[in-house]
Design an enzyme around this catalytic site. Structure first.
Site, PDB file in Angstrom:
ATOM      1  CG  HIS A 109       0.950   2.522  10.784  1.00  0.00           C
ATOM      2  ND1 HIS A 109       1.265   2.909   9.494  1.00  0.00           N
ATOM      3  CD2 HIS A 109       1.289   3.575  11.559  1.00  0.00           C
ATOM      4  CE1 HIS A 109       1.776   4.120   9.515  1.00  0.00           C
ATOM      5  NE2 HIS A 109       1.799   4.553  10.757  1.00  0.00           N
ATOM      6  CG  ASP A 139       0.179   1.426   6.559  1.00  0.00           C
ATOM      7  OD1 ASP A 139      -0.653   0.944   7.351  1.00  0.00           O
ATOM      8  OD2 ASP A 139       1.039   2.247   6.907  1.00  0.00           O
ATOM      9  CG  ASN A 214       3.428  14.609  10.563  1.00  0.00           C
ATOM     10  OD1 ASN A 214       4.399  14.952  11.234  1.00  0.00           O
ATOM     11  ND2 ASN A 214       2.564  15.481  10.059  1.00  0.00           N
ATOM     12  CB  SER A 215       1.025   7.818  10.667  1.00  0.00           C
ATOM     13  OG  SER A 215       2.315   7.319  10.718  1.00  0.00           O
ATOM     14  N   GLY A 272      -1.167 -12.516 -13.950  1.00  0.00           N
ATOM     15  CA  GLY A 272      -1.075 -13.947 -14.250  1.00  0.00           C
ATOM     16  C   GLY A 272       0.315 -14.354 -14.670  1.00  0.00           C
TER      17      GLY A 272
END
Length: 468
Positions: A109, A139, A214-215, A272
């Site tokens: 992001h 992400d 801070n991401s 599966g």
């Protein structure tokens, strides 16, 4: 970029964690025993790790859209040129150098939709960066610094499975763009699964101050190793309120390894089988003392689970000796296992313990046939895919789910404007059954005054009618 996400509020029991830890490991931790020890500093750790934490700047060109300018008659009458003015939109975040060649891990992001990405080191030097890999399911994104041959300082990964609630950690990043900043706190919880941020709901929770910017930054342990990538906060104000979330280093390691090997998409083991979380009602019906584990709802014929002997109504309680609290915990544990080997499943079947060995292999993905609908229709601008076993696994669908699924929708497209969403499953259009992407592409290419569409969203079938 303001997506240091405001995560959904979770239950007040803040200190739950997955499984039991070896008491011998706990003996390595101790509280300060003298006033002198309270004067000890984190500075040596910070000095060692700080050079490997970077600032990430992303920019993309957007048009200042005026709805009136979409009307050619308006433009002609008022002499307005057809080309609308452009504006540069910028976002900022953080990243961590994880390879001496200049590989940087950050959040998707932070760099989503960017036309240009720059990385600023702690010594103020800036480098252009290319995006090697984006893994939206976690992400996480991996960048490579351009036009450089030097060796950069890096952070080594710690084993995030060995972290304990109460361990001291440091968060390093670029909050609000003020510059590299260090905060400290403890691990508040492990295996936090009810956050609602990525496909893999399994986060380290910390009270170290984390804020927008801070991401993608580092959460490091007291050995100066990377414990996680800071990703989100819970906040009512937009600032830190002591509830931050980081992606565990063991998941980060998988994504980075894929980028190092030249892969463009992360491949993960496929069970599966479709699983579901055990609710209190289900636990009571099964005679369980507590609602934990992952319940097998259905098994794909000839898949790894079927070959291992897994059956519907089996309850998976552990994988390779690590306890499974819920469906999200199992997804994370399986996703961090290396392909090509095997995993041991501890299963409760009719109240009796069973051990099974499952092969770690990828889901079949032939016939996905992803395309973008370009014809003038309600679907214009939507990327669609046939539902292969791999797609069904990604979206937690039954393997025999019919229809095609919308996997991506471009901004400012017709599909976005009429309200279609990523994950919508299109079953029929104008009474024509949609079984593969070519079917929807053909129907979308025909002109129609009305569009009668049947789709499934969130497990609910919806019938809509749209004007042509």
């Amino acid at each position: 970029m303001f997506r240091l996400i405001r995560a959904t509020l979770i239950a007040a029991s803040c200190v739950t964690f997955l499984g039991s830890l070896d008491p011998a490991v706990a003996q390595d931790r101790r509280v300060p025993s003298s006033p002198a020890e309270l004067k000890l500093s984190y500075a040596p750790i910070v000095q060692r790790v700080q050079p490997a934490v970077v600032n990430v700047y992303a920019a993309k060109v957007v048009q200042n859209r005026n709805p009136l300018l979409d009307d050619p008659i308006f433009r002609r009458f008022f002499g307005v040129p057809g080309q609308q003015p452009e504006q540069m939109q910028r976002s900022l975040g953080s990243g961590v150098i994880v390879d001496p060649s200049g590989l940087v891990v950050t959040n998707v992001h932070v760099i989503e939709g960017a036309d240009q990405v720059k990385v600023s080191l702690s010594d103020k030097r800036e480098f252009e960066a290319e995006i090697l890999l984006k893994d939206s399911r976690t992400d996480l994104a991996v960048l490579r610094l351009k036009d450089t041959k030097e060796k950069f300082p890096t952070l080594d990964f710690t084993n995030s499975d060995e972290l304990m609630v109460g361990d001291v950690v440091l968060a390093i990043g670029n909050p609000f763009g003020v510059g590299q900043t260090v905060t400290h706190g403890i691990i508040s919880a492990l295996a936090r699964t009810q956050v609602g941020i990525t496909d893999y709901q399994f986060f380290i929770q910390t009270d170290a101050a984390i804020n927008p910017g801070n991401s993608g930054g580092a959460l490091v342990d007291m050995n100066g190793k990377l414990a996680g990538i800071n990703t989100a906060i819970y906040s009512r104000s937009g600032g830190s309120q002591g509830i931050g979330f980081a992606i565990p280093s063991n998941m980060v390691r998988v994504v980075v390894a894929t980028a190092k090997s030249g892969g463009k998409a992360v491949k993960r083991p496929w069970l599966g089988a479709r699983l579901q979380t055990v609710t209190p009602d289900i636990a009571e019906s099964l005679g369980l003392r507590s609602p934990s584990g992952a319940l097998v709802a259905s098994v794909v014929p000839n898949g790894p689970a079927a070959k291992a002997g897994l059956k519907s109504s089996d309850l998976i309680v552990a994988i390779d000796g690590q306890a499974i609290d819920d469906l999200n915990a199992f997804d994370y544990r399986l996703a961090t296992r290396p392909l090509g080997g095997t995993a041991q499943l501890d299963v409760q079947r009719a109240g009796k313990p069973v051990k099974l060995t499952v092969q770690l292999e990828t889901a079949p993905d032939t016939g996905r046939n992803e395309i973008v609908i370009t014809a003038r229709s309600p679907f214009q601008g939507a990327k669609i895919s046939t539902i292969t076993p791999a797609v069904a696994d990604e979206l937690h669908l039954d393997a025999d789910t019919e229809g095609v699924v919308i996997t991506e929708i471009g901004d400012d497209t017709t599909a976005a404007g009429v309200g279609f969403q990523k994950g919508d499953i299109v079953l029929s259009v104008n009474n024509q059954k949609i079984g593969k992407t070519a079917d929807l592409e053909k129907v979308a290419g025909t002109s129609s005054r009305l569009w009668r569409i049947t789709l499934v969203r969130g497990g609910q079938q919806i019938n809509v009618t749209l004007g042509g």
